[in-house]
Design a protein around this motif. Structure first.
Motif, PDB file in Angstrom:
ATOM      1  N   ARG A 212       0.633   2.397  -3.618  1.00  0.00           N
ATOM      2  CA  ARG A 212      -0.614   3.165  -3.594  1.00  0.00           C
ATOM      3  C   ARG A 212      -0.586   4.229  -2.493  1.00  0.00           C
ATOM      4  O   ARG A 212      -1.507   4.297  -1.677  1.00  0.00           O
ATOM      5  CB  ARG A 212      -1.796   2.210  -3.386  1.00  0.00           C
ATOM      6  CG  ARG A 212      -2.073   1.303  -4.571  1.00  0.00           C
ATOM      7  CD  ARG A 212      -3.273   0.396  -4.336  1.00  0.00           C
ATOM      8  NE  ARG A 212      -3.058  -0.578  -3.263  1.00  0.00           N
ATOM      9  CZ  ARG A 212      -2.433  -1.740  -3.412  1.00  0.00           C
ATOM     10  NH1 ARG A 212      -1.950  -2.086  -4.573  1.00  0.00           N
ATOM     11  NH2 ARG A 212      -2.295  -2.564  -2.404  1.00  0.00           N
TER      12      ARG A 212
ATOM     13  N   ASP B  17       0.834  -1.212   0.000  1.00  0.00           N
ATOM     14  CA  ASP B  17       0.000   0.000   0.000  1.00  0.00           C
ATOM     15  C   ASP B  17       0.863   1.254   0.000  1.00  0.00           C
ATOM     16  O   ASP B  17       0.636   2.176  -0.787  1.00  0.00           O
ATOM     17  CB  ASP B  17      -0.918   0.029   1.231  1.00  0.00           C
ATOM     18  CG  ASP B  17      -1.982  -1.035   1.199  1.00  0.00           C
ATOM     19  OD1 ASP B  17      -2.433  -1.399   0.094  1.00  0.00           O
ATOM     20  OD2 ASP B  17      -2.353  -1.514   2.285  1.00  0.00           O
TER      21      ASP B  17
ATOM     22  N   HIS C 187      -5.178   0.061   5.340  1.00  0.00           N
ATOM     23  CA  HIS C 187      -4.464   1.225   4.789  1.00  0.00           C
ATOM     24  C   HIS C 187      -5.169   2.491   5.251  1.00  0.00           C
ATOM     25  O   HIS C 187      -6.296   2.766   4.864  1.00  0.00           O
ATOM     26  CB  HIS C 187      -4.454   1.140   3.261  1.00  0.00           C
ATOM     27  CG  HIS C 187      -3.585   2.157   2.605  1.00  0.00           C
ATOM     28  ND1 HIS C 187      -3.539   2.301   1.248  1.00  0.00           N
ATOM     29  CD2 HIS C 187      -2.722   3.094   3.094  1.00  0.00           C
ATOM     30  CE1 HIS C 187      -2.695   3.265   0.928  1.00  0.00           C
ATOM     31  NE2 HIS C 187      -2.196   3.762   2.046  1.00  0.00           N
TER      32      HIS C 187
END
Length: 104
Positions: free
Chosen positions: A19, A15, A86
């Protein structure tokens, strides 16, 4: 990921590295040298870190953030869960802030 002694973003390595959601995390990752790209320039994060003896009222990254809004300098953002495990502390994750950005 921490900035100025506060948690900015948490999550699995995948993550965080693939991301990222917090502007500091993104900036930090862009400032890492790339061994796979010859001659690639580093992209520094502009500005200076805040004075931790007199920390800012809102998000400590506000002065260095290209996405900063008025609310960022006044109120520290709540934790937003982007996906399972996340989490990020950023007003950009708040639906009200997203709507405000779209109308400006």
């Amino acid at each position: 990921m921490m900035y100025a002694g506060k948690i900015a973003e948490t999550g699995a390595r995948r993550d965080i590295f693939y991301r990222p959601q917090h502007p500091y995390t993104k900036g930090l990752l862009h400032s890492v040298p790339r061994l796979d790209l010859e001659g690639a320039d580093l992209v520094p994060i502009d500005g200076t870190p805040p004075d931790l003896f007199s920390p800012p009222e809102g998000c400590p990254f506000t002065a260095r953030c290209s996405y900063a809004m008025e609310v960022c300098s006044r109120v520290y953002p709540a934790v937003a869960e982007v996906s399972a495990g996340h989490r990020v502390c950023c007003w950009l994750q708040d639906e009200r802030a997203k709507r405000a950005l779209l109308t400006t």
